[in-house]
Motif scaffolding. Structure first.
Motif, PDB file in Angstrom:
ATOM      1  N   ALA A  27       0.831  -1.207   0.000  1.00 24.75           N
ATOM      2  CA  ALA A  27       0.000   0.000   0.000  1.00 24.75           C
ATOM      3  C   ALA A  27       0.864   1.256   0.000  1.00 24.75           C
ATOM      4  CB  ALA A  27      -0.939  -0.004   1.214  1.00 24.75           C
ATOM      5  N   ILE A  28       1.901   1.268   0.811  1.00 26.97           N
ATOM      6  CA  ILE A  28       2.791   2.436   0.862  1.00 26.97           C
ATOM      7  C   ILE A  28       3.507   2.628  -0.458  1.00 26.97           C
ATOM      8  CG2 ILE A  28       4.952   3.277   1.868  1.00 26.97           C
ATOM      9  CD1 ILE A  28       3.937   2.357   4.558  1.00 26.97           C
ATOM     10  N   VAL A  29       4.032   1.546  -1.018  1.00 25.27           N
ATOM     11  CA  VAL A  29       4.765   1.649  -2.282  1.00 25.27           C
ATOM     12  C   VAL A  29       3.844   2.117  -3.406  1.00 25.27           C
ATOM     13  CG1 VAL A  29       5.986   0.315  -4.028  1.00 25.27           C
ATOM     14  CG2 VAL A  29       6.564   0.023  -1.625  1.00 25.27           C
ATOM     15  N   LEU A  30       2.677   1.506  -3.529  1.00 31.76           N
ATOM     16  CA  LEU A  30       1.754   1.896  -4.598  1.00 31.76           C
ATOM     17  C   LEU A  30       1.249   3.326  -4.424  1.00 31.76           C
ATOM     18  CD1 LEU A  30      -0.337  -1.334  -5.225  1.00 31.76           C
ATOM     19  CD2 LEU A  30       1.420  -0.323  -6.680  1.00 31.76           C
ATOM     20  N   PHE A  31       0.957   3.727  -3.192  1.00 29.47           N
ATOM     21  CA  PHE A  31       0.505   5.093  -2.951  1.00 29.47           C
ATOM     22  C   PHE A  31       1.606   6.089  -3.288  1.00 29.47           C
ATOM     23  CE2 PHE A  31      -0.184   8.781  -0.145  1.00 29.47           C
ATOM     24  CZ  PHE A  31      -1.410   9.187  -0.640  1.00 29.47           C
ATOM     25  N   SER A  32       2.829   5.793  -2.879  1.00 27.19           N
ATOM     26  CA  SER A  32       3.950   6.684  -3.179  1.00 27.19           C
ATOM     27  C   SER A  32       4.167   6.835  -4.676  1.00 27.19           C
ATOM     28  CB  SER A  32       5.232   6.165  -2.535  1.00 27.19           C
ATOM     29  OG  SER A  32       5.115   6.170  -1.155  1.00 27.19           O
ATOM     30  N   ILE A  33       4.144   5.735  -5.375  1.00 24.62           N
ATOM     31  CA  ILE A  33       4.326   5.784  -6.831  1.00 24.62           C
ATOM     32  C   ILE A  33       3.184   6.551  -7.483  1.00 24.62           C
ATOM     33  CG2 ILE A  33       4.361   4.365  -8.916  1.00 24.62           C
ATOM     34  CD1 ILE A  33       5.889   2.260  -7.249  1.00 24.62           C
ATOM     35  N   SER A  34       1.967   6.308  -7.016  1.00 30.07           N
ATOM     36  CA  SER A  34       0.797   6.988  -7.595  1.00 30.07           C
ATOM     37  C   SER A  34       0.875   8.501  -7.407  1.00 30.07           C
ATOM     38  CB  SER A  34      -0.494   6.474  -6.958  1.00 30.07           C
ATOM     39  OG  SER A  34      -0.664   5.109  -7.210  1.00 30.07           O
ATOM     40  N   ILE A  35       1.172   8.952  -6.179  1.00 28.08           N
ATOM     41  CA  ILE A  35       1.207  10.398  -5.974  1.00 28.08           C
ATOM     42  C   ILE A  35       2.416  11.017  -6.664  1.00 28.08           C
ATOM     43  CG2 ILE A  35      -0.175  10.344  -3.876  1.00 28.08           C
ATOM     44  CD1 ILE A  35       2.354  10.883  -2.256  1.00 28.08           C
ATOM     45  N   ALA A  36       3.492  10.240  -6.834  1.00 26.55           N
ATOM     46  CA  ALA A  36       4.645  10.769  -7.565  1.00 26.55           C
ATOM     47  C   ALA A  36       4.275  11.002  -9.031  1.00 26.55           C
ATOM     48  CB  ALA A  36       5.829   9.810  -7.464  1.00 26.55           C
ATOM     49  N   PHE A  37       3.579  10.038  -9.636  1.00 23.98           N
ATOM     50  CA  PHE A  37       3.172  10.202 -11.034  1.00 23.98           C
ATOM     51  C   PHE A  37       2.132  11.310 -11.205  1.00 23.98           C
ATOM     52  CE2 PHE A  37       4.856   5.846 -12.003  1.00 23.98           C
ATOM     53  CZ  PHE A  37       5.771   6.280 -12.956  1.00 23.98           C
ATOM     54  N   ILE A  38       1.189  11.391 -10.283  1.00 25.24           N
ATOM     55  CA  ILE A  38       0.188  12.465 -10.360  1.00 25.24           C
ATOM     56  C   ILE A  38       0.874  13.819 -10.209  1.00 25.24           C
ATOM     57  CG2 ILE A  38      -1.803  13.502  -9.209  1.00 25.24           C
ATOM     58  CD1 ILE A  38      -2.683  10.599  -8.506  1.00 25.24           C
ATOM     59  N   GLY A  39       1.803  13.909  -9.256  1.00 22.13           N
ATOM     60  CA  GLY A  39       2.545  15.157  -9.076  1.00 22.13           C
ATOM     61  C   GLY A  39       3.344  15.518 -10.315  1.00 22.13           C
ATOM     62  N   MET A  40       4.026  14.533 -10.914  1.00 15.29           N
ATOM     63  CA  MET A  40       4.802  14.771 -12.123  1.00 15.29           C
ATOM     64  C   MET A  40       3.888  15.227 -13.266  1.00 15.29           C
ATOM     65  SD  MET A  40       7.347  12.128 -14.088  1.00 15.29           S
ATOM     66  CE  MET A  40       6.020  11.048 -14.570  1.00 15.29           C
TER      67      MET A  40
ATOM     68  N   SER B 142       5.626  12.307  -1.772  1.00 11.70           N
ATOM     69  CA  SER B 142       6.046  10.973  -2.179  1.00 11.70           C
ATOM     70  C   SER B 142       7.475  10.688  -1.731  1.00 11.70           C
ATOM     71  CB  SER B 142       5.937  10.836  -3.694  1.00 11.70           C
ATOM     72  OG  SER B 142       6.467   9.607  -4.125  1.00 11.70           O
ATOM     73  N   VAL B 143       8.349  11.643  -1.942  1.00 12.64           N
ATOM     74  CA  VAL B 143       9.741  11.481  -1.516  1.00 12.64           C
ATOM     75  C   VAL B 143       9.813  11.344   0.001  1.00 12.64           C
ATOM     76  CG1 VAL B 143      11.979  12.646  -1.392  1.00 12.64           C
ATOM     77  CG2 VAL B 143      10.697  12.649  -3.527  1.00 12.64           C
ATOM     78  N   ALA B 144       9.069  12.161   0.722  1.00  7.90           N
ATOM     79  CA  ALA B 144       9.080  12.099   2.188  1.00  7.90           C
ATOM     80  C   ALA B 144       8.563  10.753   2.684  1.00  7.90           C
ATOM     81  CB  ALA B 144       8.243  13.238   2.770  1.00  7.90           C
ATOM     82  N   LEU B 145       7.492  10.254   2.080  1.00  2.56           N
ATOM     83  CA  LEU B 145       6.926   8.978   2.497  1.00  2.56           C
ATOM     84  C   LEU B 145       7.907   7.835   2.246  1.00  2.56           C
ATOM     85  CD1 LEU B 145       4.488   7.459   3.603  1.00  2.56           C
ATOM     86  CD2 LEU B 145       3.619   7.306   1.274  1.00  2.56           C
ATOM     87  N   LEU B 146       8.515   7.813   1.077  1.00  4.44           N
ATOM     88  CA  LEU B 146       9.484   6.761   0.788  1.00  4.44           C
ATOM     89  C   LEU B 146      10.724   6.884   1.683  1.00  4.44           C
ATOM     90  CD1 LEU B 146       9.232   6.459  -3.085  1.00  4.44           C
ATOM     91  CD2 LEU B 146       8.540   4.787  -1.372  1.00  4.44           C
ATOM     92  N   THR B 147      11.139   8.103   1.986  1.00  6.97           N
ATOM     93  CA  THR B 147      12.280   8.299   2.886  1.00  6.97           C
ATOM     94  C   THR B 147      11.964   7.751   4.273  1.00  6.97           C
ATOM     95  OG1 THR B 147      12.965  10.262   1.647  1.00  6.97           O
ATOM     96  CG2 THR B 147      13.827  10.018   3.888  1.00  6.97           C
ATOM     97  N   LEU B 148      10.772   8.078   4.787  1.00  2.00           N
ATOM     98  CA  LEU B 148      10.373   7.539   6.089  1.00  2.00           C
ATOM     99  C   LEU B 148      10.320   6.017   6.063  1.00  2.00           C
ATOM    100  CD1 LEU B 148       7.531   9.919   7.288  1.00  2.00           C
ATOM    101  CD2 LEU B 148       9.700   9.479   8.416  1.00  2.00           C
ATOM    102  N   TYR B 149       9.771   5.470   4.989  1.00  2.00           N
ATOM    103  CA  TYR B 149       9.676   4.018   4.875  1.00  2.00           C
ATOM    104  C   TYR B 149      11.066   3.386   4.959  1.00  2.00           C
ATOM    105  CZ  TYR B 149       9.147  -0.609   2.929  1.00  2.00           C
ATOM    106  OH  TYR B 149       9.209  -1.963   2.741  1.00  2.00           O
ATOM    107  N   TYR B 150      12.009   3.907   4.202  1.00  2.00           N
ATOM    108  CA  TYR B 150      13.340   3.309   4.182  1.00  2.00           C
ATOM    109  C   TYR B 150      14.112   3.557   5.475  1.00  2.00           C
ATOM    110  CZ  TYR B 150      12.587   1.729  -0.499  1.00  2.00           C
ATOM    111  OH  TYR B 150      12.085   1.075  -1.570  1.00  2.00           O
ATOM    112  N   ILE B 151      13.867   4.669   6.148  1.00  2.00           N
ATOM    113  CA  ILE B 151      14.488   4.897   7.453  1.00  2.00           C
ATOM    114  C   ILE B 151      13.994   3.855   8.451  1.00  2.00           C
ATOM    115  CG2 ILE B 151      14.506   6.447   9.461  1.00  2.00           C
ATOM    116  CD1 ILE B 151      14.654   8.781   7.446  1.00  2.00           C
ATOM    117  N   PHE B 152      12.665   3.650   8.485  1.00  2.00           N
ATOM    118  CA  PHE B 152      12.127   2.655   9.398  1.00  2.00           C
ATOM    119  C   PHE B 152      12.521   1.231   8.991  1.00  2.00           C
ATOM    120  CE2 PHE B 152       9.088   6.051  10.620  1.00  2.00           C
ATOM    121  CZ  PHE B 152       9.454   6.102  11.954  1.00  2.00           C
TER     122      PHE B 152
END
Length: 125
Positions: free
Chosen positions: A69-82, A105-115
């Motif tokens: 869910a996190i990965v798909l949401f991040s990718i989706s908002i990144a593409f919509i933003g782009m 999207s960048v912030a969410l993925l950064t948090l994910y990878y930090i955790f």
């Protein structure tokens, strides 16, 4: 497990009803209180019960569902933003929204990878 499911349904009905009524009367305080009370009831029951609420399989399924869910949401908002940024010449009002979605999207993925790094270090290799 059955009692906890019944309690969750009752809490969801309570919270949904109060939130709906709050929207109807145009005030937010009852909705916030209902959400807090519902979360507290659920937490207290789960903490004080002896029945098995979660097993390893449920935990593993939840982990996999959360990750995808996190990965798909991040990718989706990144593409919509782009996409919104690319349309800045035709629709300049949406450019800020595009940048906001991209940064989110960048912030969410950064948090994910930090955790991920933290828990991998704590429990992993």
């Amino acid at each position: 497990m059955k009692n906890y499911q019944i309690l969750r349904i009752i809490v969801a009905i309570f919270v949904g009803t109060v939130v709906g009524l709050s929207v109807t009367i145009g005030t937010i305080l009852p909705a916030i209180l209902a959400i807090i009370i519902g979360a507290m009831i659920s937490y207290i029951y789960k903490k004080n019960t002896n029945e098995i609420i979660e097993d390893e399989r449920i935990t593993k399924v939840s982990e996999k569902a959360s990750r995808i869910a996190i990965v798909l949401f991040s990718i989706s908002i990144a593409f919509i933003g782009m996409f919104l940024i690319m349309l800045r010449n035709e629709y300049p009002d949406f450019t800020q929204a595009g940048f906001t979605l991209s940064y989110a999207s960048v912030a969410l993925l950064t948090l994910y990878y930090i955790f991920y790094w933290y828990y991998n270090k704590k429990y992993g290799s």
